[in-house]
Write a protein that holds these residues in place. Structure first.
Motif, short mmCIF file in Angstrom:
data_model
loop_
_atom_site.label_atom_id
_atom_site.label_comp_id
_atom_site.label_asym_id
_atom_site.label_seq_id
_atom_site.Cartn_x
_atom_site.Cartn_y
_atom_site.Cartn_z
N GLU A 106 0.84 -1.20 0.00
CA GLU A 106 0.00 0.00 0.00
C GLU A 106 0.88 1.25 0.00
O GLU A 106 0.63 2.21 -0.74
N LYS A 107 1.94 1.22 0.82
CA LYS A 107 2.86 2.36 0.86
C LYS A 107 3.62 2.49 -0.46
O LYS A 107 3.77 3.60 -0.99
N VAL A 111 3.78 5.79 -3.12
CA VAL A 111 5.01 6.45 -3.57
C VAL A 111 5.10 6.37 -5.09
O VAL A 111 5.49 7.34 -5.77
N SER A 112 4.73 5.23 -5.66
CA SER A 112 4.75 5.07 -7.11
C SER A 112 3.84 6.08 -7.79
O SER A 112 4.19 6.64 -8.84
N ALA A 113 2.68 6.35 -7.19
CA ALA A 113 1.76 7.33 -7.76
C ALA A 113 2.40 8.72 -7.81
O ALA A 113 2.23 9.46 -8.79
N GLU A 114 3.14 9.07 -6.76
CA GLU A 114 3.87 10.35 -6.75
C GLU A 114 4.86 10.43 -7.92
O GLU A 114 4.96 11.44 -8.61
N ILE A 115 5.60 9.34 -8.09
CA ILE A 115 6.62 9.31 -9.14
C ILE A 115 5.98 9.41 -10.52
O ILE A 115 6.48 10.13 -11.41
N HIS A 116 4.86 8.73 -10.71
CA HIS A 116 4.20 8.79 -12.01
C HIS A 116 3.61 10.17 -12.29
O HIS A 116 3.54 10.60 -13.45
N GLU A 117 3.20 10.88 -11.27
CA GLU A 117 2.74 12.25 -11.47
C GLU A 117 3.87 13.12 -12.01
O GLU A 117 3.66 13.97 -12.89
N VAL A 129 5.57 -0.16 -16.51
CA VAL A 129 5.89 -1.59 -16.56
C VAL A 129 5.57 -2.22 -15.21
O VAL A 129 5.13 -3.36 -15.11
N SER A 130 5.81 -1.47 -14.14
CA SER A 130 5.55 -1.92 -12.77
C SER A 130 5.50 -0.68 -11.90
O SER A 130 5.54 0.45 -12.40
N LEU A 131 5.43 -0.87 -10.60
CA LEU A 131 5.39 0.28 -9.70
C LEU A 131 6.65 1.13 -9.80
O LEU A 131 6.62 2.34 -9.55
N ASP A 132 7.76 0.51 -10.20
CA ASP A 132 9.04 1.21 -10.09
C ASP A 132 9.74 1.46 -11.42
O ASP A 132 10.90 1.89 -11.43
N LYS A 158 14.01 15.73 -9.73
CA LYS A 158 12.75 16.07 -9.06
C LYS A 158 12.25 14.90 -8.22
O LYS A 158 11.72 15.09 -7.12
N ILE A 159 12.39 13.68 -8.74
CA ILE A 159 11.98 12.51 -7.95
C ILE A 159 12.78 12.44 -6.65
O ILE A 159 12.23 12.18 -5.58
N TYR A 160 14.07 12.74 -6.75
CA TYR A 160 14.91 12.69 -5.55
C TYR A 160 14.50 13.79 -4.55
O TYR A 160 14.38 13.53 -3.35
#
Length: 384
Positions: A106-107, A111-117, A129-132, A158-160
């Motif tokens: 769930e966590k 976090v993956s949703a943040e990165i995809h934004e 391809v996956s969460l990461d 920006k991700i960092y």
């Protein structure tokens, strides 16, 4: 059998005519988070940064069962990696360094949703391809006329800043090379592969670095004396096709830097499914059937919400030895009924009793052959 790499070639022009013309005009980024789940846990628990962190249930508490989801780079120095039995970490990592953290999907999804934004700030042509990890087509993008590497730098930085996590990326003209580039750069690195550099880059890579070349194929290739990209480039296209069929054709293209597959960012849905990986594994039939019933009802709900019907039910199952099979069963008529989906999934499951004996690591139900529902069924008497 060893192949004489410099003999037995067909006519070079004829050989190369078997391949499509390359397209070097796209700009593709493959972005991959570094040891994603483990990095999230180290971010949230700084005291674990200097430990060999393994994301898995501690096998010492689960009778030796459990599989590693991922491991940080310190743990990997001891030969520990994803998809390995968790007990291997106990055997290979010094006791005072080893830490198990149970996965928290769930966590990780949040976090993956943040990165995809952040990815969508650059382009909407994002193929997850996956969460990461994801592919991005930045041939045209939202930020302006910047070099592709500058866009990759923007994403990485920006991700960092926003998540505290590192990533690696590859930039080039197709998906296959971009993925090789991101793997080559790990961790927290970048690789730029220009069209004129692609063949030299590929020639230096071991065949194990080519995405899609599994362990069995590696063994066969090495028996033939094919160990690197340079070896693949010397072997004729027809030879690879004759020995490896479709996979041989793909190998021939990839070794020559050709991959025409698009970034699939708008795909028509072909299936709907639910699955889960279990730690510890399942050994009881009733437990497995309870999960199958749950997934069947969830799939049925999605069908109903999207006004779709399905005519094929698919069961996916994986045991503790990582043997994975899928079985499918056609329906006499299209359905959106969870009870019907479960009945077919149960029939398929009960035809595979050996998986329960070995322990079920993953279980899933999906439906395919989707069609749009053309009308709403109505009880006419309710309208009177």
């Amino acid at each position: 059998m060893k192949v004489q790499l410099n003999t037995g070639f067909m006519n070079k022009n004829k050989d190369e005519n078997l391949l499509p013309k390359n397209d070097i005009h796209r700009r593709i980024i493959h972005l991959d988070m570094d040891a994603f789940y483990a990095s999230v846990e180290m971010r949230d628990h700084p005291e674990l940064r200097h430990k060999a962190l393994v994301v898995a249930h501690d096998p010492r508490e689960y009778h030796g069962h459990g599989v590693i989801t991922t491991a940080n780079y310190l743990a990997r120095q001891y030969g520990v990696g994803s998809a390995m039995p968790a007990i291997k970490a106990v055997q290979q990592v010094p006791k005072d360094l080893l830490v198990f953290v149970p996965p928290n999907f769930e966590k990780y999804r949040a976090v993956s949703a943040e990165i995809h934004e952040i990815m969508h700030e650059v382009t909407d042509k994002v193929q997850s391809v996956s969460l990461d990890e994801a592919y991005l087509d930045v041939t045209q993008n939202k930020l302006g006329d910047y070099p592709s590497v500058a866009l990759g730098n923007y994403l990485q930085e920006k991700i960092y800043r926003q998540t505290g996590l590192t990533s690696s990326f590859g930039v080039t003209y197709n998906k296959f090379l971009a993925k090789m580039g991101s793997e080559y750069a790990k961790p927290f690195g970048k690789t730029v592969i220009l069209p004129e550099e692609a063949l030299d880059f590929l020639a230096k890579q071991d065949i194990s670095k080519f995405p899609g070349v599994g362990k069995k194929t590696q063994v066969l290739l090495r028996e033939m004396g094919i160990n690197t990209g340079a070896d693949l480039q010397q072997v004729s296209v027809q030879f690879l096709i004759d020995h490896f069929k479709k996979m041989g054709y793909v190998l021939a293209m990839h070794s020559r830097g050709i991959d025409l597959s698009p970034v699939e960012w708008q795909r028509q849905r072909k299936s709907i499914g639910k699955e889960r990986t279990f730690e510890p594994s399942i050994f009881e039939e009733q437990t497995a059937l309870t999960q199958l019933r749950k997934y069947s009802n969830e799939v049925a709900k999605i069908l109903q919400e999207q006004n779709l019907m399905a005519t094929c039910v698919v069961l996916k199952i994986r045991d503790t030895n990582f043997e994975t099979v899928t079985r499918r069963r056609m329906l006499k008529k299209a359905t959106t009924d969870g009870h019907e989906i479960f009945a077919q999934a149960r029939w398929l499951f009960q035809a595979l009793p050996e998986f329960l004996e070995r322990g079920i690591r993953l279980l899933g139900v999906s439906v395919t052959n989707l069609e749009q529902k053309q009308y709403q069924e109505t009880n006419l008497f309710e309208t009177l």
